[in-house]
Design an enzyme around this catalytic site. Structure first.
Site, PDB file in Angstrom:
ATOM      1  N   HIS A 312       0.859  -1.200   0.000  1.00 54.30           N
ATOM      2  CA  HIS A 312       0.000   0.000   0.000  1.00 54.30           C
ATOM      3  C   HIS A 312       0.887   1.239   0.000  1.00 54.30           C
ATOM      4  O   HIS A 312       1.957   1.253   0.613  1.00 54.30           O
ATOM      5  CB  HIS A 312      -0.893   0.009   1.252  1.00 54.30           C
ATOM      6  N   ASP A 370      -7.899  -5.484  -0.048  1.00 48.45           N
ATOM      7  CA  ASP A 370      -8.324  -6.329  -1.174  1.00 48.45           C
ATOM      8  C   ASP A 370      -7.925  -7.787  -1.015  1.00 48.45           C
ATOM      9  O   ASP A 370      -8.324  -8.618  -1.835  1.00 48.45           O
ATOM     10  CB  ASP A 370      -7.724  -5.760  -2.470  1.00 48.45           C
TER      11      ASP A 370
HETATM   12  C1  SDX Z   1      -6.211   0.082  -2.841  1.00 53.88           C
HETATM   13  O1  SDX Z   1      -4.479   4.585  -1.972  1.00 53.88           O
HETATM   14  C2  SDX Z   1      -5.390   3.954  -1.344  1.00 53.88           C
HETATM   15  O2  SDX Z   1      -5.787   4.279  -0.263  1.00 53.88           O
HETATM   16  C3  SDX Z   1      -5.962   2.766  -2.088  1.00 53.88           C
HETATM   17  C4  SDX Z   1      -6.972   1.927  -1.324  1.00 53.88           C
HETATM   18  C5  SDX Z   1      -8.246   2.677  -1.048  1.00 53.88           C
HETATM   19  O3  SDX Z   1      -8.946   2.303  -0.106  1.00 53.88           O
HETATM   20  O4  SDX Z   1      -8.575   3.603  -1.831  1.00 53.88           O
HETATM   21  O5  SDX Z   1      -6.412   1.478  -0.108  1.00 53.88           O
HETATM   22  C6  SDX Z   1      -7.377   0.696  -2.139  1.00 53.88           C
HETATM   23  O6  SDX Z   1      -5.956   0.432  -3.977  1.00 53.88           O
HETATM   24  C7  SDX Z   1      -5.345  -0.908  -2.099  1.00 53.88           C
HETATM   25  C8  SDX Z   1      -4.108  -1.355  -2.940  1.00 53.88           C
HETATM   26  C9  SDX Z   1      -4.584  -2.449  -3.888  1.00 53.88           C
HETATM   27  N1  SDX Z   1      -3.542  -2.776  -4.872  1.00 53.88           N
HETATM   28  C10 SDX Z   1      -2.897  -3.964  -4.811  1.00 53.88           C
HETATM   29  O7  SDX Z   1      -3.060  -4.808  -3.924  1.00 53.88           O
HETATM   30  C11 SDX Z   1      -1.981  -4.210  -5.997  1.00 53.88           C
HETATM   31  C12 SDX Z   1      -0.669  -4.769  -5.487  1.00 53.88           C
HETATM   32  N2  SDX Z   1       0.030  -3.719  -4.751  1.00 53.88           N
HETATM   33  C13 SDX Z   1       0.993  -2.930  -5.453  1.00 53.88           C
HETATM   34  O8  SDX Z   1       0.789  -2.769  -6.803  1.00 53.88           O
HETATM   35  C14 SDX Z   1       1.502  -1.717  -4.676  1.00 53.88           C
HETATM   36  O9  SDX Z   1       1.773  -2.148  -3.415  1.00 53.88           O
HETATM   37  C15 SDX Z   1       0.617  -0.477  -4.611  1.00 53.88           C
HETATM   38  C16 SDX Z   1       0.206  -0.021  -5.968  1.00 53.88           C
HETATM   39  C17 SDX Z   1      -0.578  -0.735  -3.778  1.00 53.88           C
HETATM   40  C18 SDX Z   1       1.464   0.605  -3.963  1.00 53.88           C
HETATM   41  O10 SDX Z   1       2.477   0.913  -4.837  1.00 53.88           O
HETATM   42  P1  SDX Z   1       3.600   2.006  -4.439  1.00 53.88           P
HETATM   43  O11 SDX Z   1       3.274   2.715  -3.188  1.00 53.88           O
HETATM   44  O12 SDX Z   1       3.871   2.809  -5.660  1.00 53.88           O
HETATM   45  O13 SDX Z   1       4.792   1.106  -4.050  1.00 53.88           O
HETATM   46  P2  SDX Z   1       5.911   0.682  -5.044  1.00 53.88           P
HETATM   47  O14 SDX Z   1       5.289   0.146  -6.289  1.00 53.88           O
HETATM   48  O15 SDX Z   1       6.889   1.804  -5.132  1.00 53.88           O
HETATM   49  O16 SDX Z   1       6.566  -0.554  -4.259  1.00 53.88           O
HETATM   50  C19 SDX Z   1       7.599  -0.351  -3.331  1.00 53.88           C
HETATM   51  C20 SDX Z   1       8.416  -1.638  -3.411  1.00 53.88           C
HETATM   52  C21 SDX Z   1       8.855  -1.960  -4.848  1.00 53.88           C
HETATM   53  O17 SDX Z   1      10.038  -2.744  -4.739  1.00 53.88           O
HETATM   54  P3  SDX Z   1      11.485  -2.000  -4.962  1.00 53.88           P
HETATM   55  O18 SDX Z   1      11.412  -1.326  -6.299  1.00 53.88           O
HETATM   56  O19 SDX Z   1      11.574  -0.993  -3.795  1.00 53.88           O
HETATM   57  O20 SDX Z   1      12.493  -3.106  -4.872  1.00 53.88           O
HETATM   58  O21 SDX Z   1       7.598  -2.743  -2.996  1.00 53.88           O
HETATM   59  C22 SDX Z   1       7.419  -3.639  -4.072  1.00 53.88           C
HETATM   60  C23 SDX Z   1       7.758  -2.867  -5.356  1.00 53.88           C
HETATM   61  O22 SDX Z   1       8.236  -3.753  -6.371  1.00 53.88           O
HETATM   62  N3  SDX Z   1       6.013  -4.037  -4.051  1.00 53.88           N
HETATM   63  C24 SDX Z   1       5.578  -5.280  -4.248  1.00 53.88           C
HETATM   64  C25 SDX Z   1       4.189  -5.201  -4.067  1.00 53.88           C
HETATM   65  N4  SDX Z   1       3.828  -3.951  -3.788  1.00 53.88           N
HETATM   66  C26 SDX Z   1       4.960  -3.230  -3.783  1.00 53.88           C
HETATM   67  N5  SDX Z   1       6.217  -6.430  -4.552  1.00 53.88           N
HETATM   68  C27 SDX Z   1       5.445  -7.511  -4.689  1.00 53.88           C
HETATM   69  N6  SDX Z   1       4.099  -7.539  -4.538  1.00 53.88           N
HETATM   70  C28 SDX Z   1       3.437  -6.396  -4.227  1.00 53.88           C
HETATM   71  N7  SDX Z   1       2.118  -6.405  -4.075  1.00 53.88           N
END
Ligand code: SDX
Length: 436
Positions: A312, A370
């Site tokens: 998140h 989710d």
């Molecule tokens: C919702 O914003 C809100 O409040 C949203 C929400 C709401 O109520 O409105 O809470 C609802 O959208 C919840 C989130 C649902 N999405 C997912 O579950 C999809 C999977 N999650 C990711 O795509 C990600 O965690 C996000 C999109 C939720 C957040 O992305 P960020 O903040 O841009 O984080 P990032 O992509 O920069 O990740 C940081 C690191 C990265 O690794 P490095 O580059 O630092 O090595 O964490 C890793 C990412 O690769 N990472 C994951 C991961 N999420 C982040 N690695 C594996 N699996 C994951 N799910």
């Protein structure tokens, strides 16, 4: 006053070369302070640069507060755990819209007003018939909510507080009806009209699952569960879809069109579409034995696979909604006599392994709302394609509440971000005959 983790300084000094500027520091009630950069471009000729808004507050708001490090979520100051446990969704809607919990009389009046706006214009049903039956229900929702602008001209004058509140109540009231119609249309069953004597969640379940050939009895445990799921999804600060609604609303667009924009944004798998994607992911993993293979893929930078329902932007601790959702999942499966759901077994084991894995621990990746919602919604009888529709149904109150707050902000202006331009410098046109 020292805000939490803040400073007592009233300004921040920005030094560029031999020049320096004092930028105001503003305090919130709780949470991070902000540096007001509203005059930065005028003073320095420079923009700030923050794609994804990881360090940018887009507005001031009094509706919802998240402490991502502590895993805290407050609606108008009330903890989500208490509202989800002790209140109901329409009480949360009242709270988000008006800022205070309703008295018994106010709640009864609000319930009455919402209940009497649950029908949609009869011609809306013809609108649905333009879609293929296999259209994704989110495509239908984007279109049908936008189409409401064509029917309710008496509540699109956003300068009129009365019309703003009627539009807000109409949106909250009609989303379950439209969502149920989107579902019924995809399965080829007749639309079911709302029943005024039913509560909000029971009405929705009946519009989705009743058929003309027999009486539909609402299961109170399931109705309570879906009502609580709506409360969990009601609002969440300036997430992507809420920011979309605010930006659309800042141009003066009517509220129905703004909510349609929010639905479109929520559909993405990185946002509200994650509940649908998370269930599909659990199905793809297929067995507890294959979890390590998918954990490995999630950590592999060359593999686009991510654990859906994990991580998140704000929560760097357990999403408090995920804990309540997990409890609700067990309640629903128990009520339905589902002893062992293989997908739940995979989800619980996946969570256990991920929370011990250095990669996830280091990046503070926890289950979000989710992760367990898909298993619960599937057990309630919804197809995967309806999961994000239910998220949109519940988030409508958050969107419309944030839209109202923005419109009522005297300092409100159209949102118009700037950019860092790295394209071609100015150059003259070359007639096609002279191009190589
Ligand atoms: C919702 O914003 C809100 O409040 C949203 C929400 C709401 O109520 O409105 O809470 C609802 O959208 C919840 C989130 C649902 N999405 C997912 O579950 C999809 C999977 N999650 C990711 O795509 C990600 O965690 C996000 C999109 C939720 C957040 O992305 P960020 O903040 O841009 O984080 P990032 O992509 O920069 O990740 C940081 C690191 C990265 O690794 P490095 O580059 O630092 O090595 O964490 C890793 C990412 O690769 N990472 C994951 C991961 N999420 C982040 N690695 C594996 N699996 C994951 N799910």
């Amino acid at each position: 006053m020292d805000a939490i983790n803040g400073t007592s300084a009233k300004t921040a000094t920005l030094n560029i070369g031999d020049k320096s500027w004092e930028l105001p520091i503003l305090d919130g009630t709780i949470g991070p302070q902000v540096v007001d950069i509203g005059k930065l471009y005028g003073q320095t000729g420079m923009f700030t640069y923050d794609p994804g808004f990881t360090s940018t507050a887009s507005c001031e708001s009094q509706i919802t507060y998240i402490d991502g490090d502590e895993g805290v979520l407050l609606y108008r100051g009330y903890p989500i755990e208490q509202l989800a446990e002790d209140g109901d969704f329409l009480e949360t809607c009242y709270l988000l819209l008006y800022g205070e919990l309703p008295t018994a009389a106010q709640k009864a009046d609000f319930d009455y007003r919402v209940t009497r706006h649950t029908m949609v214009h009869e011609q809306m049903s013809r609108f649905f018939h333009g879609f293929r039956r296999d259209a994704h229900p989110m495509a239908v929702m984007v279109a049908s909510v936008g189409a409401l602008s064509a029917f309710y001209h008496d509540s699109t004058d956003i300068s009129d507080p009365q019309q703003r509140m009627i539009a807000s109540v109409r949106m909250i009231a009609k989303m379950p009806t439209l969502a149920a119609m989107a579902y019924k249309y995809t399965i080829g069953q007749p639309f079911v009209y709302p029943q005024n004597e039913l509560d909000y969640a029971s009405n929705f379940l009946r519009m989705c699952f009743s058929v003309p050939c027999e009486e539909y009895k609402v299961n109170p445990v399931l109705s309570r569960a879906i009502d609580r799921i709506f409360t969990l999804h009601a609002d969440h600060e300036q997430n992507a879809s809420t920011s979309t609604v605010r930006l659309a609303g800042s141009s003066g667009a009517n509220p129905f069109a703004c909510i349609a924009a929010g639905i479109a944004c929520l559909w993405g798998p990185a946002h509200g579409g994650a509940n649908e994607a998370a269930l599909k992911m659990l199905g793809e993993i297929g067995s507890v034995e294959r979890i390590p293979e998918f954990i490995k893929r999630a950590k592999d930078k060359n593999d686009p696979f991510r654990l859906m329902g994990f991580g998140h932007r704000v929560y760097k601790n357990y999403d408090p909604r995920a804990k309540i959702m997990q409890k609700t999942c067990h309640e629903v499966l128990g009520e339905l006599g589902i002893k062992d759901d293989p997908l739940l077994d995979i989800a619980v084991e996946l969570e256990r392994i991920a929370l011990q894995d250095e990669y996830f621990v280091e990046r503070k990746l926890y289950p979000n709302i989710d992760f367990y919602s898909g298993i619960t919604l599937r057990a309630l009888g919804f197809p995967t394609s309806m999961f994000t529709v239910l998220f949109a149904l519940a988030r409508t109150v958050g969107w419309i509440g944030q839209w109202k707050e923005m419109i009522e902000d005297p300092g409100q202006r159209i949102g118009r971000p700037r950019q860092l331009y790295t394209g071609a410098p100015a150059r003259d046109y070359v007639p096609i005959a002279r191009r190589k």
